[in-house]
Design an enzyme around this catalytic site. Structure first.
Site, mmCIF file in Angstrom:
data_model
loop_
_atom_site.group_PDB
_atom_site.id
_atom_site.type_symbol
_atom_site.label_atom_id
_atom_site.label_comp_id
_atom_site.label_asym_id
_atom_site.label_seq_id
_atom_site.Cartn_x
_atom_site.Cartn_y
_atom_site.Cartn_z
ATOM 1 N N ARG A 124 0.796 -1.232 0.000
ATOM 2 C CA ARG A 124 0.000 0.000 0.000
ATOM 3 C C ARG A 124 0.831 1.286 0.000
ATOM 4 O O ARG A 124 1.874 1.351 0.643
ATOM 5 C CB ARG A 124 -0.925 0.002 1.226
ATOM 6 C CG ARG A 124 -1.956 -1.093 1.163
ATOM 7 C CD ARG A 124 -2.771 -1.222 2.439
ATOM 8 N NE ARG A 124 -3.822 -2.226 2.269
ATOM 9 C CZ ARG A 124 -3.617 -3.540 2.350
ATOM 10 N NH1 ARG A 124 -2.431 -4.020 2.641
ATOM 11 N NH2 ARG A 124 -4.614 -4.384 2.146
ATOM 12 N N HIS A 149 -0.805 -2.512 -4.511
ATOM 13 C CA HIS A 149 -0.178 -3.343 -5.548
ATOM 14 C C HIS A 149 -0.164 -2.661 -6.921
ATOM 15 O O HIS A 149 -0.432 -3.299 -7.948
ATOM 16 C CB HIS A 149 -0.861 -4.703 -5.615
ATOM 17 C CG HIS A 149 -0.693 -5.534 -4.368
ATOM 18 N ND1 HIS A 149 0.443 -5.497 -3.598
ATOM 19 C CD2 HIS A 149 -1.530 -6.418 -3.750
ATOM 20 C CE1 HIS A 149 0.307 -6.329 -2.572
ATOM 21 N NE2 HIS A 149 -0.881 -6.886 -2.638
ATOM 22 N N HIS A 223 3.235 -12.469 -5.962
ATOM 23 C CA HIS A 223 2.119 -12.650 -5.025
ATOM 24 C C HIS A 223 1.577 -14.080 -5.009
ATOM 25 O O HIS A 223 0.368 -14.290 -4.844
ATOM 26 C CB HIS A 223 1.003 -11.648 -5.366
ATOM 27 C CG HIS A 223 0.185 -11.210 -4.195
ATOM 28 N ND1 HIS A 223 -0.544 -12.087 -3.410
ATOM 29 C CD2 HIS A 223 -0.031 -9.991 -3.659
ATOM 30 C CE1 HIS A 223 -1.170 -11.415 -2.473
ATOM 31 N NE2 HIS A 223 -0.868 -10.141 -2.586
ATOM 32 N N ASP A 295 -1.018 -10.101 8.309
ATOM 33 C CA ASP A 295 -0.998 -9.335 7.046
ATOM 34 C C ASP A 295 -0.087 -8.130 7.291
ATOM 35 O O ASP A 295 -0.508 -6.990 7.266
ATOM 36 C CB ASP A 295 -2.421 -8.903 6.672
ATOM 37 C CG ASP A 295 -2.490 -8.314 5.264
ATOM 38 O OD1 ASP A 295 -1.431 -8.210 4.614
ATOM 39 O OD2 ASP A 295 -3.601 -7.963 4.825
ATOM 40 N N GLU A 360 5.620 -12.330 0.499
ATOM 41 C CA GLU A 360 5.942 -11.347 -0.536
ATOM 42 C C GLU A 360 7.188 -10.573 -0.123
ATOM 43 O O GLU A 360 7.148 -9.756 0.789
ATOM 44 C CB GLU A 360 4.759 -10.381 -0.717
ATOM 45 C CG GLU A 360 3.462 -11.068 -1.089
ATOM 46 C CD GLU A 360 2.246 -10.249 -0.646
ATOM 47 O OE1 GLU A 360 2.037 -9.151 -1.162
ATOM 48 O OE2 GLU A 360 1.512 -10.728 0.243
HETATM 49 C C1 GLA Z 1 -1.467 -8.192 0.179
HETATM 50 C C2 GLA Z 1 -2.032 -7.325 1.212
HETATM 51 C C3 GLA Z 1 -3.299 -7.881 1.737
HETATM 52 C C4 GLA Z 1 -4.269 -8.144 0.627
HETATM 53 C C5 GLA Z 1 -3.620 -9.028 -0.392
HETATM 54 C C6 GLA Z 1 -4.500 -9.226 -1.592
HETATM 55 O O1 GLA Z 1 -0.806 -9.248 0.659
HETATM 56 O O2 GLA Z 1 -1.145 -7.076 2.267
HETATM 57 O O3 GLA Z 1 -3.885 -6.987 2.651
HETATM 58 O O4 GLA Z 1 -4.648 -6.934 0.023
HETATM 59 O O5 GLA Z 1 -2.416 -8.511 -0.823
HETATM 60 O O6 GLA Z 1 -5.781 -9.571 -1.275
#
Ligand code: GLA
Length: 395
Positions: A124, A149, A223, A295, A360
């Site tokens: 983000r 992304h 991803h 996350d 990632e």
């Molecule tokens: C990333 C983000 C998550 C989500 C995924 C896609 O990993 O950190 O919050 O948005 O991509 O769904």
């Protein structure tokens, strides 16, 4: 800041060629390459087939890389996406271990970046904007007010030019994409080359390279969602994970890092010793609540730029193990918390919550707005270059 190297001229040439070549000519070059590689392919374990056709008539190709140990990886030109990774378990049973679709239409519809190359910026950017010097750049907001992304039409939705190459006993795919100045709001014409290499040590290496003609920001990643059990009806919470990171980046309610670099010790984010994912994924913890599980970006130990083992995932029942090596300073460990049972699994049923996890490798989210984070700025004359390896084995 990325290094200036003697190879820069290659990218400048690439930039020039792409900028001056018409679509018709580009098509001709591609056809010539395809003929040329057909001969190379007989010596290389790479097969090519048609995966589907985009609404504008562009054909999307599928390439399959194989190695001597029974690993097969499918890659499509749309988004450079890995659509399947087939590998044996400890009993020799071959199963797919990455979430994907078997139809192009499912990739064209809304989906959470299954197997995609992510650009220009992984994760983000707050309020979908950033500044370089006096210039403020406004990006497409596709995640509340954030840019996620790369925006609504990121690299995951681009058609990449794919060229299979011979490199000894290695299976190599070179993927190229030229992103124009202003695409998704990002400055600079960006020439990107991503190389996928599968070798007989079961290493799938990803090399990312790029050059720009105007100061910009860049943070490329992959991803892929993994479920080493090979059974996507089961959540990945029974996997054991180790992350070589003493700290992580806490986030706010928009999943933007607050700027704090917090020690993992004594928190559910401590993966310095291998730990079953289920152990603390639902712990009573504010950060866990904000992410709906994991996350977050972990701040990797070791020196950025040095290729080092940064994460290990292990699934005991199948014996499958994934090691992630990277030159990057961070890794986003995402446990598929947003998967909600609506996307079709070609093997049957639908992808449920936490049916896959992502590791990632990247620079930190929102770095362009956080001066204390390592810089993601790329200047003309510099070459962006990072490497990540997914290494598969059986224990
Ligand atoms: C990333 C983000 C998550 C989500 C995924 C896609 O990993 O950190 O919050 O948005 O991509 O769904």
């Amino acid at each position: 800041m990325y290094k200036i190297t003697k190879y820069s001229y290659l990218f400048s040439t690439f930039l020039l060629i792409l900028a001056t070549t018409s679509c018709k000519e580009a098509k001709k070059v591609e056809t010539e390459n395809t003929t040329e590689t057909a001969e190379q392919m007989s010596a290389q374990p790479i097969s090519k087939s048609e995966f589907g056709t985009l609404p504008n008539g562009t054909v999307v190709d599928k390439y399959t890389l194989t190695n001597a140990n029974g690993i097969a990886i499918d890659v499509i030109s749309y988004g450079g996406r890995i659509t399947a990774i087939r590998m044996p378990d400890k009993n020799g049973k071959v199963e797919n271990i990455t979430l994907g679709f078997d139809k192009l239409k499912d990739y064209l519809a809304d989906n959470p970046y299954f197997g995609a190359l992510i650009g220009r910026y992984g994760n983000r950017i707050a309020n979908a904007q950033f500044s370089i010097g006096e210039n403020t750049y406004k990006l497409g907001a596709n995640n509340g007010t954030n840019n996620l992304h790369g925006g609504p039409e990121g690299f995951d939705r681009a058609v990449w030019k794919v060229t299979p190459k011979a490199d000894g006993d290695k299976s190599v795919l070179v993927l190229e994409y030229y992103s124009k100045d202003g695409e998704m709001g990002y400055p600079g014409n960006l020439a990107t080359v991503v190389t996928y290499t599968l070798d007989n040590d079961n290493q799938f290496e990803i090399n990312y390279e790029a050059e720009t003609d105007k100061a910009t920001v860049i943070n490329l990643t992959q991803h892929a969602y993994f479920n080493l059990s090979g059974d996507f009806s089961k959540p990945i919470t029974d996997h054991k994970v180790k992350i070589d990171a003493d700290s992580f980046l806490p986030v706010d309610e928009n999943l933007i890092p607050t700027g704090e670099i917090r020690n993992v010790s004594g928190t559910p984010f401590d993966f310095t010793q291998s730990k079953t994912v289920s152990k603390e994924i639902d712990a009573d913890n504010k950060q866990i609540a904000l992410g709906g599980g994991y996350d977050h970006c972990w701040v990797l130990n070791g020196v950025t730029g040095n290729l080092r083992t940064s994460a290990i995932a292990m699934h005991a029942a199948s014996g499958r193990k994934l090691e992630v090596l990277t030159t990057e300073p961070g890794i986003q460990f995402y446990t598929g918390n947003f998967l909600d049972g609506t996307l079709p699994n070609p093997a049957g049923g639908y992808y449920g919550k936490r049916s896959g996890f992502c590791l990632e490798t990247q620079h930190y989210p929102d770095s362009p707005n956080q001066p204390k984070f390592p810089s993601t700025k790329l200047e003309p004359g510099e070459r962006y270059k990072t490497t990540t390896i997914f290494k598969f084995s059986i224990e």
